[in-house]
Design an enzyme around this catalytic site. Structure first.
Site, short mmCIF file in Angstrom:
data_model
loop_
_atom_site.label_atom_id
_atom_site.label_comp_id
_atom_site.label_asym_id
_atom_site.label_seq_id
_atom_site.Cartn_x
_atom_site.Cartn_y
_atom_site.Cartn_z
N THR A 11 -13.25 6.18 8.39
CA THR A 11 -14.10 5.76 7.24
C THR A 11 -14.29 4.31 7.63
OG1 THR A 11 -12.42 5.06 5.68
CG2 THR A 11 -13.16 7.53 5.61
N TYR A 42 0.78 -1.21 0.03
CA TYR A 42 0.00 0.04 -0.24
C TYR A 42 1.00 1.25 -0.10
CZ TYR A 42 -3.52 3.30 1.64
OH TYR A 42 -4.45 4.38 1.89
N1 LIG Z 1 -9.25 6.09 5.49
C1 LIG Z 1 -8.28 6.39 5.49
O1 LIG Z 1 -7.49 6.43 6.82
C2 LIG Z 1 -7.13 6.83 4.39
C3 LIG Z 1 -5.96 7.39 4.65
C4 LIG Z 1 -5.01 7.58 3.65
C5 LIG Z 1 -5.55 7.67 2.37
N2 LIG Z 1 -6.68 7.04 2.09
C6 LIG Z 1 -7.20 6.94 0.76
O2 LIG Z 1 -8.46 7.90 0.49
C7 LIG Z 1 -9.18 7.25 -0.59
C8 LIG Z 1 -10.61 6.96 0.03
O3 LIG Z 1 -10.46 6.00 1.15
P1 LIG Z 1 -11.77 5.70 2.13
O4 LIG Z 1 -11.41 5.43 3.37
O5 LIG Z 1 -12.91 6.65 1.85
O6 LIG Z 1 -12.25 4.37 1.41
P2 LIG Z 1 -13.53 3.59 1.25
O7 LIG Z 1 -13.06 2.18 1.27
O8 LIG Z 1 -14.62 3.72 2.40
O9 LIG Z 1 -14.21 4.10 -0.16
C9 LIG Z 1 -13.46 3.73 -1.35
C10 LIG Z 1 -14.61 3.50 -2.46
O10 LIG Z 1 -13.97 3.21 -3.50
C11 LIG Z 1 -14.78 2.17 -4.16
N3 LIG Z 1 -13.78 1.27 -4.95
C12 LIG Z 1 -12.72 0.57 -4.60
N4 LIG Z 1 -12.01 0.01 -5.65
C13 LIG Z 1 -12.67 0.35 -6.73
C14 LIG Z 1 -12.80 -0.13 -8.10
N5 LIG Z 1 -11.95 -0.67 -8.56
N6 LIG Z 1 -13.66 0.37 -9.03
C15 LIG Z 1 -14.64 1.27 -8.55
N7 LIG Z 1 -14.76 1.60 -7.23
C16 LIG Z 1 -13.78 1.12 -6.31
C17 LIG Z 1 -15.26 1.14 -3.05
O11 LIG Z 1 -16.51 0.35 -3.30
C18 LIG Z 1 -15.64 2.37 -1.79
O12 LIG Z 1 -16.74 2.82 -2.00
C19 LIG Z 1 -8.44 5.97 -1.09
O13 LIG Z 1 -7.63 6.51 -1.86
C20 LIG Z 1 -7.60 5.59 0.23
O14 LIG Z 1 -6.54 4.97 -0.06
C21 LIG Z 1 -7.76 6.68 3.05
#
Ligand SMILES: NC(=O)c1ccc[n+]([C@@H]2O[C@H](COP(=O)([O-])OP(=O)(O)OC[C@H]3O[C@@H](n4cnc5c(N)ncnc54)[C@H](O)[C@@H]3O)[C@@H](O)[C@H]2O)c1
Length: 284
Positions: free
Chosen positions: A197, A162
């Site tokens: 989230t 990741y």
């Molecule tokens: N939550 C955290 O702590 C955190 C920290 C750093 C970065 N991020 C990044 O922030 C972004 C959003 O994270 P989040 O926590 O809201 O995640 P989440 O899992 O709650 O939401 C991600 C959404 O993307 C969709 N998705 C995933 N793969 C997909 C695909 N191949 N095609 C279509 N849809 C797809 C999922 O179905 C989901 O609805 C991501 O890029 C994540 O890596 C999150």
């Protein structure tokens, strides 16, 4: 505020977490939101929430954005509906966590596809439509784990694939900022810290070990876990005209986690011990 009135905004991963909040907030500020998610039921709920807010969005659900044909379908749907795309918010990602020695080849490949491939494919196929847009801009979503080797309380070894894939997103953003400059497209990146989230319920130990949440909070300077709104606010700024002089930037949204080296606020006992040590005449 109505910063995005009439602006066509394509947002990936609108089914949950930050993407859902983004869909609602961009729509609330007048944007013509086009969302996409793999999870059709979750995407439908987001669409309903936007409608309940008195706004509209187009949702292309059931698309796998690691698949080039599905990406073409998504950006094509946005362009068919609105004739252009003005702004692209690359938010969606999916990953499998593990340490270096225990990450399987399948999990490594899944993570690179789910994290680094999606924003590249989206950018590749959205650019022709962005060129038809007004003041076009892209925001990609990386992570603090793409910047430093740590990323978890206790340096728990979970982020091998990741973190490496998120580092690729940061560099991809810089490269795209350069390559797309002549087309007038600004490209920036956001690196969130831990954001509350559903995706990170396990990391926060929700309902299983609440000490984890407390430890994470202590590692920030702000003293709390981030919210989806914290990240979406940053994305809205970077995609707005207020950021028209900003491109190629990686904005860290982590409550001061990186700045403090993951050590959090000054620790009273440590500070007092240091002061006593220096008062005793010892050198730095
Ligand atoms: N939550 C955290 O702590 C955190 C920290 C750093 C970065 N991020 C990044 O922030 C972004 C959003 O994270 P989040 O926590 O809201 O995640 P989440 O899992 O709650 O939401 C991600 C959404 O993307 C969709 N998705 C995933 N793969 C997909 C695909 N191949 N095609 C279509 N849809 C797809 C999922 O179905 C989901 O609805 C991501 O890029 C994540 O890596 C999150």
């Amino acid at each position: 505020m109505n910063r995005f009135a009439g602006r066509v905004v394509a947002i990936t991963g609108t089914g949950d977490g930050q993407g859902r909040v983004a869909a609602r907030r961009f729509a609330a500020e007048g944007a013509l939101v086009v969302g996409a998610d793999l999870d059709a039921a979750a995407a439908a709920l987001t669409e309903k929430l936007v409608r309940d807010d008195g706004r509209e969005m187009l949702s292309v659900a059931g698309v796998d954005l690691t698949d080039e044909a599905d990406v073409v379908r998504f950006v094509g749907a946005a362009a068919d509906r609105h004739g252009r795309i003005d702004l692209l918010y690359n938010n969606a990602a999916a990953a499998r966590l593990g340490d270096v020695t225990h990450t399987s080849e399948a999990d490594f490949d899944f993570t690179f596809r789910g994290v680094a491939r999606i924003p590249w494919l989206l950018t590749k196929h959205a650019v022709p439509h962005l060129r038809a847009g007004t003041d076009p801009a892209i925001v990609n979503t990386a992570s603090v784990s793409g910047i430093v080797g740590a990323g978890m309380v206790g340096n728990a070894p979970l982020l091998a694939a990741y973190g490496a894939a998120k580092a690729a997103v940061i560099r991809l953003s810089q490269i795209c900022a350069v390559e797309l400059a002549a087309s007038g497209i600004r490209v920036n990146c956001i690196s969130p810290g831990l954001i509350d989230t559903p995706a990170v319920a396990g990391i926060l130990g929700t309902g299983v070990d609440d000490r984890l949440r407390g430890w994470h909070e202590e590692q920030t300077l702000v003293g709390r876990i981030g919210t989806p709104d914290d990240v979406v606010s940053a994305a809205m700024f970077l995609l707005s005209s207020d950021a028209s002089y900003i491109t190629g930037h990686n904005l860290v949204v982590d409550g001061g986690w990186v700045a403090s080296g993951g050590a959090g606020r000054p620790h009273r006992d440590v500070v007092e011990a240091l002061e006593a040590s220096l008062a005793a005449g010892l050198r730095y």
